[in-house]
Design a protein around this motif. Structure first.
Motif, PDB file in Angstrom:
ATOM      1  N   THR A 207       4.668  -0.875 -11.949  1.00 48.96           N
ATOM      2  CA  THR A 207       3.250  -1.065 -11.658  1.00 48.96           C
ATOM      3  C   THR A 207       2.866  -0.430 -10.327  1.00 48.96           C
ATOM      4  O   THR A 207       1.851   0.264 -10.214  1.00 48.96           O
ATOM      5  CB  THR A 207       2.909  -2.564 -11.637  1.00 48.96           C
ATOM      6  N   LEU A 208       3.688  -0.663  -9.304  1.00 50.64           N
ATOM      7  CA  LEU A 208       3.409  -0.071  -7.994  1.00 50.64           C
ATOM      8  C   LEU A 208       3.371   1.456  -8.062  1.00 50.64           C
ATOM      9  O   LEU A 208       2.475   2.108  -7.515  1.00 50.64           O
ATOM     10  CB  LEU A 208       4.466  -0.521  -6.981  1.00 50.64           C
ATOM     11  N   ALA A 209       4.370   2.037  -8.729  1.00 48.21           N
ATOM     12  CA  ALA A 209       4.461   3.497  -8.798  1.00 48.21           C
ATOM     13  C   ALA A 209       3.283   4.088  -9.562  1.00 48.21           C
ATOM     14  O   ALA A 209       2.692   5.101  -9.154  1.00 48.21           O
ATOM     15  CB  ALA A 209       5.780   3.904  -9.446  1.00 48.21           C
ATOM     16  N   CYS A 210       2.914   3.463 -10.688  1.00 48.25           N
ATOM     17  CA  CYS A 210       1.805   3.999 -11.497  1.00 48.25           C
ATOM     18  C   CYS A 210       0.468   3.846 -10.788  1.00 48.25           C
ATOM     19  O   CYS A 210      -0.376   4.751 -10.834  1.00 48.25           O
ATOM     20  CB  CYS A 210       1.777   3.292 -12.848  1.00 48.25           C
ATOM     21  N   LEU A 211       0.260   2.695 -10.095  1.00 50.22           N
ATOM     22  CA  LEU A 211      -0.968   2.523  -9.333  1.00 50.22           C
ATOM     23  C   LEU A 211      -1.071   3.551  -8.217  1.00 50.22           C
ATOM     24  O   LEU A 211      -2.129   4.115  -7.956  1.00 50.22           O
ATOM     25  CB  LEU A 211      -1.032   1.107  -8.754  1.00 50.22           C
ATOM     26  N   SER A 212       0.049   3.799  -7.551  1.00 51.63           N
ATOM     27  CA  SER A 212       0.066   4.784  -6.466  1.00 51.63           C
ATOM     28  C   SER A 212      -0.267   6.181  -6.991  1.00 51.63           C
ATOM     29  O   SER A 212      -1.091   6.898  -6.427  1.00 51.63           O
ATOM     30  CB  SER A 212       1.435   4.790  -5.792  1.00 51.63           C
ATOM     31  N   ALA A 213       0.360   6.556  -8.110  1.00 51.48           N
ATOM     32  CA  ALA A 213       0.111   7.885  -8.679  1.00 51.48           C
ATOM     33  C   ALA A 213      -1.329   8.006  -9.150  1.00 51.48           C
ATOM     34  O   ALA A 213      -1.983   9.042  -8.944  1.00 51.48           O
ATOM     35  CB  ALA A 213       1.067   8.136  -9.838  1.00 51.48           C
ATOM     36  N   GLY A 214      -1.857   6.958  -9.774  1.00 46.51           N
ATOM     37  CA  GLY A 214      -3.242   7.003 -10.238  1.00 46.51           C
ATOM     38  C   GLY A 214      -4.229   7.145  -9.097  1.00 46.51           C
ATOM     39  O   GLY A 214      -5.220   7.882  -9.194  1.00 46.51           O
ATOM     40  N   SER A 215      -3.962   6.446  -7.983  1.00 51.53           N
ATOM     41  CA  SER A 215      -4.870   6.546  -6.834  1.00 51.53           C
ATOM     42  C   SER A 215      -4.795   7.919  -6.184  1.00 51.53           C
ATOM     43  O   SER A 215      -5.764   8.377  -5.568  1.00 51.53           O
ATOM     44  CB  SER A 215      -4.532   5.457  -5.810  1.00 51.53           C
ATOM     45  N   MET A 216      -3.672   8.601  -6.307  1.00 54.11           N
ATOM     46  CA  MET A 216      -3.524   9.927  -5.710  1.00 54.11           C
ATOM     47  C   MET A 216      -4.399  10.973  -6.403  1.00 54.11           C
ATOM     48  O   MET A 216      -4.803  11.955  -5.785  1.00 54.11           O
ATOM     49  CB  MET A 216      -2.058  10.382  -5.773  1.00 54.11           C
TER      50      MET A 216
ATOM     51  N   VAL B 140       7.222   8.088 -10.637  1.00 54.36           N
ATOM     52  CA  VAL B 140       6.672   7.347 -11.777  1.00 54.36           C
ATOM     53  C   VAL B 140       7.717   7.239 -12.888  1.00 54.36           C
ATOM     54  O   VAL B 140       7.941   6.156 -13.460  1.00 54.36           O
ATOM     55  CB  VAL B 140       5.397   8.040 -12.294  1.00 54.36           C
ATOM     56  N   VAL B 141       8.357   8.353 -13.210  1.00 52.53           N
ATOM     57  CA  VAL B 141       9.371   8.349 -14.263  1.00 52.53           C
ATOM     58  C   VAL B 141      10.528   7.428 -13.889  1.00 52.53           C
ATOM     59  O   VAL B 141      10.990   6.594 -14.705  1.00 52.53           O
ATOM     60  CB  VAL B 141       9.884   9.777 -14.526  1.00 52.53           C
ATOM     61  N   ALA B 142      11.013   7.551 -12.643  1.00 53.02           N
ATOM     62  CA  ALA B 142      12.141   6.734 -12.213  1.00 53.02           C
ATOM     63  C   ALA B 142      11.792   5.248 -12.219  1.00 53.02           C
ATOM     64  O   ALA B 142      12.623   4.397 -12.577  1.00 53.02           O
ATOM     65  CB  ALA B 142      12.588   7.160 -10.818  1.00 53.02           C
ATOM     66  N   SER B 143      10.556   4.918 -11.845  1.00 54.57           N
ATOM     67  CA  SER B 143      10.139   3.511 -11.806  1.00 54.57           C
ATOM     68  C   SER B 143      10.010   2.929 -13.214  1.00 54.57           C
ATOM     69  O   SER B 143      10.443   1.797 -13.480  1.00 54.57           O
ATOM     70  CB  SER B 143       8.809   3.391 -11.064  1.00 54.57           C
ATOM     71  N   LEU B 144       9.410   3.688 -14.138  1.00 53.22           N
ATOM     72  CA  LEU B 144       9.283   3.212 -15.517  1.00 53.22           C
ATOM     73  C   LEU B 144      10.648   3.090 -16.190  1.00 53.22           C
ATOM     74  O   LEU B 144      10.892   2.164 -16.983  1.00 53.22           O
ATOM     75  CB  LEU B 144       8.376   4.155 -16.314  1.00 53.22           C
TER      76      LEU B 144
END
Length: 370
Positions: free
Chosen positions: A91-100, A78-82
């Motif tokens: 967006t992809l990384a944050c959605l993935s982390a939120g769904s986890m 998430v940090v690396a993507s932002l």
């Protein structure tokens, strides 16, 4: 395993797509971390499942460490993507982390502190990423993330509380189904089940043990003279004395009324008789039933040795009951080893007690003893 597989496939797919879309060192590093940690977790879980089925120790500590490491890997992504400035990647990384977070909560709520740690490690770094991104609108994440983490952590603890309450209720229900409510000893169903399991073992023909059938002498007089409350206190004390005399590995049970049965690991008939005598001495000692009142009762015991007197639970109990009948008939407060003669005497006596053939009516099999 299904929740684990879904989470692993999700994070691996997102990390792979992001690394292909933006092949920078931080994002490629995230993909490598995901592959390494997820592979290690899968191996550990498979080993743990196999060992659990074999009733062996499982690598639980290593599994916990890898779970937290996996959550940290998601947070790093998430940090690396932002920080990349690519909003598609972010967006992809944050959605993935939120769904986890939902999967973490569902899969690990039986260990709420672990679940809370994993949630913080996976979503908490989004705060750092939002600050690094330099986008003012992202500062709202600083308000949302703490609330989200708090709510999900509270949900884990509440689900855990419900789980524990359910497990306790099931445990208590199972305990009461297998134990006598007055004395806490095993009940008839539990002892018969234990006998059947022991007799069903492959080496049961070499397994020698004893079944002792106990019946109190003079208990009815206590009930009639001092009341049922005093009788209940007496039965509780008798149960404690039986527990004290029996050895570790023996199973005492109350069959109802003033009848008790014990499955003992003694190896010979002489040892069984010595154990029965210790029970007679212990149970025959004086009892204080309130207001300074002391009473005496006795106990008669029938002994059946397994597998000599039968390979079925019912056969052993019948043989011990027949021996008990002989001990009672001889005056009580003694023990009797089951034999063919004892069983024959009991059958003859029972036949003598039957009504004429033209007046046979159903009646309970259990008989009242005094």
């Amino acid at each position: 395993m299904s929740v684990f597989a879904g989470g692993v496939l999700n994070t691996l797919a997102v990390a792979t797509v992001i690394a292909i879309h933006a092949p920078t060192v931080p994002l490629i590093t995230w993909l490598i971390l995901e592959v390494t940690i997820c592979t290690a977790r899968l191996i550990v879980l498979l080993i743990a499942r196999r060992r659990a089925l074999m009733h062996r120790q499982t690598p639980t500590d290593l599994n916990i460490v890898l779970s937290v490491a996996w959550s940290g890997g998601v947070g790093y992504g998430v940090v690396a993507s932002l920080a990349s400035g690519d909003w598609v990647v972010a967006t992809l990384a944050c959605l993935s982390a939120g769904s986890m977070v939902g999967g973490i909560c569902f899969r690990n709520f039986s260990a709420p502190r672990l679940s809370a740690t994993m949630i913080v490690f996976s979503m908490g770094p989004a705060l750092i990423g939002a600050l690094i991104a330099g986008e003012p609108l992202m500062f709202i994440v600083a308000l949302q993330i703490p609330l989200h983490l708090t709510a999900m952590t509270m949900a884990c603890f509440r689900l855990n509380k419900m789980l524990i309450a359910t497990m306790r209720a099931e445990r208590e229900k199972d305990y009461h189904a297998r134990h006598d409510p007055l004395t806490g000893l095993a009940n008839r169903a539990e002892l018969v089940s234990a006998l059947r399991k022991r007799l069903a073992k492959p080496d049961s023909h070499d397994d020698t043990f004893a079944v002792l059938y106990l019946d109190l002498d003079g208990f009815k007089t206590v009930n009639d003279t001092h009341g049922h409350a005093a009788g209940d206190r007496l039965l509780e004390t008798v149960a404690e004395r039986i527990r004290h005399v029996l050895r570790e590995g023996d199973l005492p049970a109350r069959f109802g009324g003033d009848e008790f049965v014990a499955m003992s690991t003694v190896l010979t008939a002489d040892e069984a008789a010595a154990l029965a005598q210790r029970l007679i001495d212990a149970i025959g000692a004086k009892y204080e039933i309130g207001l300074g009142t002391l009473i005496n009762i006795g106990v008669s015991i029938g002994i059946a040795m397994a597998p000599e007197r039968g390979g079925e639970a019912e056969d052993l109990l019948a043989a011990a009951d027949a021996a008990l009948y002989v001990a009672k008939s001889a005056g009580g407060s003694r023990c009797q080893l089951a034999s063919v003669d004892a069983s024959l005497k009991m059958r003859i006596q029972r036949q003598a007690d039957l009504p004429p053939e033209d007046d046979i009516r159903p009646r309970p099999l259990a008989r009242r003893r005094g």
